[in-house]
Enzyme design. Structure first.
Site, mmCIF file in Angstrom:
data_model
loop_
_atom_site.group_PDB
_atom_site.id
_atom_site.type_symbol
_atom_site.label_atom_id
_atom_site.label_comp_id
_atom_site.label_asym_id
_atom_site.label_seq_id
_atom_site.Cartn_x
_atom_site.Cartn_y
_atom_site.Cartn_z
ATOM 1 C CG HIS A 72 -15.915 22.716 -7.505
ATOM 2 N ND1 HIS A 72 -14.528 22.906 -7.381
ATOM 3 C CD2 HIS A 72 -16.285 21.034 -6.509
ATOM 4 C CE1 HIS A 72 -14.293 21.399 -7.286
ATOM 5 N NE2 HIS A 72 -15.075 20.945 -6.072
ATOM 6 C CE1 TYR A 202 -14.446 18.286 3.072
ATOM 7 C CE2 TYR A 202 -16.293 17.691 0.637
ATOM 8 C CZ TYR A 202 -15.546 18.271 2.029
ATOM 9 O OH TYR A 202 -16.023 19.758 2.005
ATOM 10 N N PRO A 294 -14.698 25.693 10.012
ATOM 11 C CG PRO A 294 -12.422 25.278 9.677
ATOM 12 C CD PRO A 294 -13.727 26.026 10.609
ATOM 13 C CE LYS A 298 -23.248 25.260 4.931
ATOM 14 N NZ LYS A 298 -24.300 24.904 3.771
ATOM 15 C CE1 TYR A 389 -19.703 20.596 1.297
ATOM 16 C CE2 TYR A 389 -20.215 20.393 -0.651
ATOM 17 C CZ TYR A 389 -19.032 20.105 -0.208
ATOM 18 O OH TYR A 389 -17.872 20.703 -0.260
#
Length: 392
Positions: A72, A202, A294, A298, A389
């Site tokens: 992804h 998002y 979250p 990570k 990221y």
């Protein structure tokens, strides 16, 4: 001694550590309060960073994710000013995530450990770790039948989360706890529904954040910002889907694929870090060492990284009488932890209106809009985002 190393918790940190110790001839015992069947169905995170995949591959622990994991590399932001996508796999260091539900990874690690002769005691709850300042610490336990018992080792690895026995057993004043309540609450949802977009979604909305994360071809994870104190079951399924459609801007992008919610949980976004991560013969890893919100996925990735560091240090000490790795373990891991905390905190500010004593304001909304505009238009900001990221 019961074992050279007793590992508390059969999550990613504990099982990666146990597998590495087992492979190197270290006698270890894993204590897990849940039953084996529960571990295989306990849904958690699902985004594995590139470095995490490399660690698992390096130690022969990646067979399952290589067969069933999905690469992804795209995320989509939906905002009042419009939507934009980032192909972060082509930015920064050019690294991607692998989507592989955590319960599947745990099942893989557990199967491999047991097939190699490793020992796991299920239904055995660690109550406390005692004699931390000696060469033979002990773990007091509640046996599966309820009787008290104990296990003694040379070292204890606390991989049992923020509410586990490892943290509870630290003497007052032994560590410093740095904590932050971000003032944001999510309703976490697992839906029996195929993903509605081919990216992590998002949505930044005046009514609050909404998130879309694919898990498999049939299961999708959603997050919906809600008021603090909301109960997990207080919203009907129809209300949840209607709110997700609204915040994800279904009128512009098409309605979401709906299905039954098989899991709900309310998550208050909090973070903390313990320093140091060692007290005598007890070492902390995973959520026992630091809780990361979250918002940037990570937690599990840090857990795997810390487990590898701790395994190498324990092997060097127990097999080569070299304690340097154990002495350096805390400082080494804290460098990665604080970097993850910083990016997670930045993501919270990117996706949510501020809360707390200052409260939302046009000034703070303007700052957030500016961050999103910079991420949309600036290649240097996009490279920075991609590196952090995916990185740990």
């Amino acid at each position: 001694m019961t074992a050279e190393v007793v590992v508390l918790g059969a999550g990613p940190a504990g099982l990666v550590l146990a597998n590495l110790l087992q492979d190197n001839g270290i006698d270890c015992l894993v204590l897990e309060r849940a039953e084996r069947a529960h571990l295989r169905t306990r849904a958690r995170a699902g985004f594995l960073a590139a470095h995490t995949v490399r660690i698992l591959e390096r130690h022969g622990l990646a067979a399952g994710l290589r067969r069933h994991g999905q690469a992804h590399s795209t995320c989509e932001f939906r905002t009042e000013a419009g939507s934009f996508r980032l192909d972060y796999g082509g930015l920064g260091r050019g690294e991607r995530h692998t989507v592989y539900p955590q319960q599947l990874l745990v099942a893989d690690l557990l199967t491999r450990l047991l097939e190699a002769g490793g020992r796991v005691e299920f239904g055995t709850e660690a109550v406390a770790v005692v004699d931390l300042d000696t060469d033979h610490p002990a773990v007091t336990v509640r046996e599966p039948d309820g009787r008290p018992g104990h296990r003694r080792a040379r070292y204890v690895a606390g991989c049992d989360g923020r509410h586990g026995a490892a943290r509870r057993s630290l003497p007052p004043g032994a560590v410093r706890r740095h904590a932050c309540d971000h003032g944001v609450t999510w309703l976490g949802l697992l839906a029996e529904a195929p993903p509605s977009l081919d990216a992590v979604g998002y949505a930044v909305h005046a009514r609050g954040f909404a998130g879309h994360m694919a898990r498999t071809d049939e299961i999708t994870r959603y997050y919906l910002q809600c008021e603090r104190g909301t109960r997990a079951g207080s919203w009907s399924e129809e209300r949840v889907w209607d709110e997700l459609d609204l915040r994800m801007r279904a009128k512009e992008h098409g309605p979401l694929h709906r299905g039954r919610f098989v899991q709900r949980a309310v998550v208050d976004l909090e973070s903390d870090v313990l320093e140091p991560l060692r007290h005598g013969s007890l070492f902390l890893a995973g959520d026992a060492a630091a809780l990361v919100s979250p918002s940037a996925a990570k937690g599990a990735n840090l857990a795997v990284l810390e487990a590898e560091h701790l395994a190498h240090a324990l092997i060097a000490d127990l097999r080569h009488d070299d304690p340097d790795g154990l002495d350096a373990y805390s400082a080494r891991c804290l460098t990665h932890i604080w970097r993850a905390q910083e990016f997670s905190h930045w993501m919270i500010g990117l996706l949510h209106r501020p809360s707390g004593p200052d409260g939302p304001s046009p000034f703070h909304d303007g700052l957030r809009d500016s961050r999103l505009a910079s991420l949309r238009t600036s290649r240097s900001r996009q490279d920075w985002f991609a590196e952090h990221y995916v990185g740990v």
